[in-house]
Design an enzyme around this catalytic site. Structure first.
Site, short mmCIF file in Angstrom:
data_model
loop_
_atom_site.label_atom_id
_atom_site.label_comp_id
_atom_site.label_asym_id
_atom_site.label_seq_id
_atom_site.Cartn_x
_atom_site.Cartn_y
_atom_site.Cartn_z
N SER A 1 14.95 -47.60 -61.73
CA SER A 1 14.80 -47.72 -61.04
C SER A 1 15.24 -50.14 -60.37
O SER A 1 14.44 -50.51 -61.25
CB SER A 1 13.67 -47.62 -59.57
N TYR B 1 4.63 -45.35 -59.84
CA TYR B 1 5.81 -44.93 -60.07
C TYR B 1 6.66 -46.11 -60.47
O TYR B 1 7.56 -46.26 -61.16
CB TYR B 1 6.51 -44.51 -58.27
N1 LIG Z 1 17.19 -41.91 -55.05
C1 LIG Z 1 16.33 -42.88 -54.79
O1 LIG Z 1 15.93 -43.63 -53.85
C2 LIG Z 1 16.18 -43.62 -56.05
C3 LIG Z 1 16.13 -45.16 -56.51
C4 LIG Z 1 16.00 -45.53 -57.67
C5 LIG Z 1 15.96 -45.14 -58.84
N2 LIG Z 1 15.64 -43.44 -58.47
C6 LIG Z 1 15.55 -42.84 -59.59
O2 LIG Z 1 16.61 -42.01 -60.07
C7 LIG Z 1 16.36 -40.31 -60.92
C8 LIG Z 1 17.42 -38.72 -60.46
O3 LIG Z 1 16.63 -39.27 -58.59
P1 LIG Z 1 17.27 -37.97 -57.11
O4 LIG Z 1 16.95 -39.50 -56.42
O5 LIG Z 1 18.45 -37.85 -57.69
O6 LIG Z 1 16.55 -37.93 -56.66
P2 LIG Z 1 16.36 -35.67 -56.35
O7 LIG Z 1 16.89 -35.21 -55.37
O8 LIG Z 1 14.95 -35.32 -55.81
O9 LIG Z 1 16.39 -35.32 -57.99
C9 LIG Z 1 15.38 -34.83 -58.39
C10 LIG Z 1 15.78 -34.19 -59.89
O10 LIG Z 1 14.66 -34.22 -61.08
C11 LIG Z 1 13.91 -32.72 -60.59
N3 LIG Z 1 13.29 -32.16 -61.44
C12 LIG Z 1 12.06 -32.83 -60.58
N4 LIG Z 1 11.05 -31.99 -61.11
C13 LIG Z 1 11.30 -31.35 -62.46
C14 LIG Z 1 10.17 -31.25 -63.69
N5 LIG Z 1 9.33 -31.36 -63.42
N6 LIG Z 1 11.72 -30.50 -64.36
C15 LIG Z 1 12.28 -30.32 -64.27
N7 LIG Z 1 13.22 -31.38 -63.48
C16 LIG Z 1 13.13 -31.74 -62.43
C17 LIG Z 1 14.36 -31.85 -59.72
O11 LIG Z 1 14.68 -30.45 -59.55
P3 LIG Z 1 13.99 -29.98 -60.05
O12 LIG Z 1 12.99 -29.29 -58.09
O13 LIG Z 1 15.05 -28.26 -59.48
O14 LIG Z 1 13.57 -29.02 -60.80
C18 LIG Z 1 15.86 -32.75 -59.62
O15 LIG Z 1 17.44 -32.42 -59.62
C19 LIG Z 1 14.42 -40.45 -60.20
O16 LIG Z 1 14.13 -40.56 -61.57
C20 LIG Z 1 14.74 -40.95 -59.90
O17 LIG Z 1 13.18 -42.38 -60.40
C21 LIG Z 1 15.92 -42.86 -57.42
#
Ligand SMILES: NC(=O)c1ccc[n+]([C@@H]2O[C@H](COP(=O)([O-])OP(=O)(O)OC[C@H]3O[C@@H](n4cnc5c(N)ncnc54)[C@H](OP(=O)(O)O)[C@@H]3O)[C@@H](O)[C@H]2O)c1
Length: 264
Positions: free
Chosen positions: A138, A151
């Site tokens: 990130s 985080y």
């Molecule tokens: N969105 C942003 O603004 C942003 C910005 C920078 C970086 N990121 C990074 O990008 C990545 C993806 O984020 P996103 O935006 O796609 O968030 P998201 O929509 O909340 O997706 C998170 C994913 O992680 C899975 N997950 C959560 N807890 C888990 C567990 N204990 N075991 C297995 N799977 C788990 C969730 O699936 P289930 O709930 O079905 O398990 C979901 O598929 C993350 O690493 C985040 O830190 C996001």
């Protein structure tokens, strides 16, 4: 060889978008995609819409038993080549360190760091020359993050680990790419904790998951260590290498205070 992609965090947001683009052929020909997340109904929906065969693994990656399942499945077929590992599972809790508490802070380290290490280990044993690992870091990794300290530190871990591993694995033709996006409108911000702490950081703006994933796949194919998709954060990436961290933190704090005051 049977080429597979393993995608964690497959049920939502970035992980789901990786599956869409890999399914559309953006990562080359694949025999199977392994989709990992906890929510079975979401994985079923992904299976139904994908033309590449998808194997669903409804696993909690903070549970040690999940890695026994993955290890066993990978060992079952000697012809498996893990062409892609996408480590996208992750979450962020906003607020002061003590406010987030022991469970919240430890949970982020378990999923964002430990799960990524364990997945990488198991997948690497079945990778070959040309395989790629994409780790979701990130822009929070670029500068220390008061208000989301743990985080930010987990994402710094992802960034540093990715760069070091890429150096280690480069000689055998395997590359690791850390992706540093800005905010994206996924489920990431659905239950963030302290909304005020969120508001102080969203001034950096949002990106589209499809653009981030497209850039990430292209960077990984080229063997790039770091992918910062947005031009303004590329500038921050360079500045953070030159300027003292305290200066960068002060600048970020000033911008956060200024934008939240204008909103209230
Ligand atoms: N969105 C942003 O603004 C942003 C910005 C920078 C970086 N990121 C990074 O990008 C990545 C993806 O984020 P996103 O935006 O796609 O968030 P998201 O929509 O909340 O997706 C998170 C994913 O992680 C899975 N997950 C959560 N807890 C888990 C567990 N204990 N075991 C297995 N799977 C788990 C969730 O699936 P289930 O709930 O079905 O398990 C979901 O598929 C993350 O690493 C985040 O830190 C996001």
């Amino acid at each position: 060889m049977r080429n597979i992609a393993i995608v964690t965090g497959a049920s939502s947001g970035v992980g789901r978008e990786f599956i869409r683009q890999l399914n559309a052929g953006a990562g080359g020909p694949l025999d199977e995609i392994w989709a990992i997340a906890r929510r079975q109904d979401r994985l079923d929906a992904i299976k139904a819409e994908s033309k590449t065969p998808v194997r669903d693994f409804a696993l909690d990656l903070t549970d040690q038993a999940s890695y026994d399942v993955i290890e066993k499945e990978l060992a079952e077929d000697e012809t498996i080549n893990v062409q892609w590992l996408i480590n996208s599972a992750g979450f962020g809790k906003y607020g002061d360190f003590t406010q987030i508490g022991e469970r919240g802070n430890a949970g982020m380290v378990r999923l964002n760091c430990l799960a990524l290490v364990q997945m990488t280990y198991h997948a690497l044993l079945r990778m070959h020359e040309g395989s790629r690992i994409v780790n979701l870091a990130s822009v929070a990794a670029l500068v220390p993050q008061p208000g989301i300290s743990v985080y930010g530190a987990t994402k710094r871990f992802v960034l540093d680990l990715s760069m070091a591993l890429d150096e280690e694995l480069g000689p055998v033709g395997i590359h690791v790419t850390a992706v540093c996006p800005k905010y994206m409108r996924t489920e990431f911000l659905d239950r963030p904790g302290d909304q005020h702490a969120v508001d102080k950081t969203t001034f950096i703006g949002f990106e589209e998951p499809r653009d981030v994933v497209r850039e990430a796949l292209a960077a990984a194919v080229r063997g790039r260590q770091v992918c910062v998709p947005s031009w303004d954060m590329k500038v921050v990436y360079v500045l953070a290498k030159i300027l003292p961290a305290r200066f960068m933190v002060a600048g970020e704090r000033f911008m956060g205070d200024w934008t939240t005051e204008r909103l209230t």
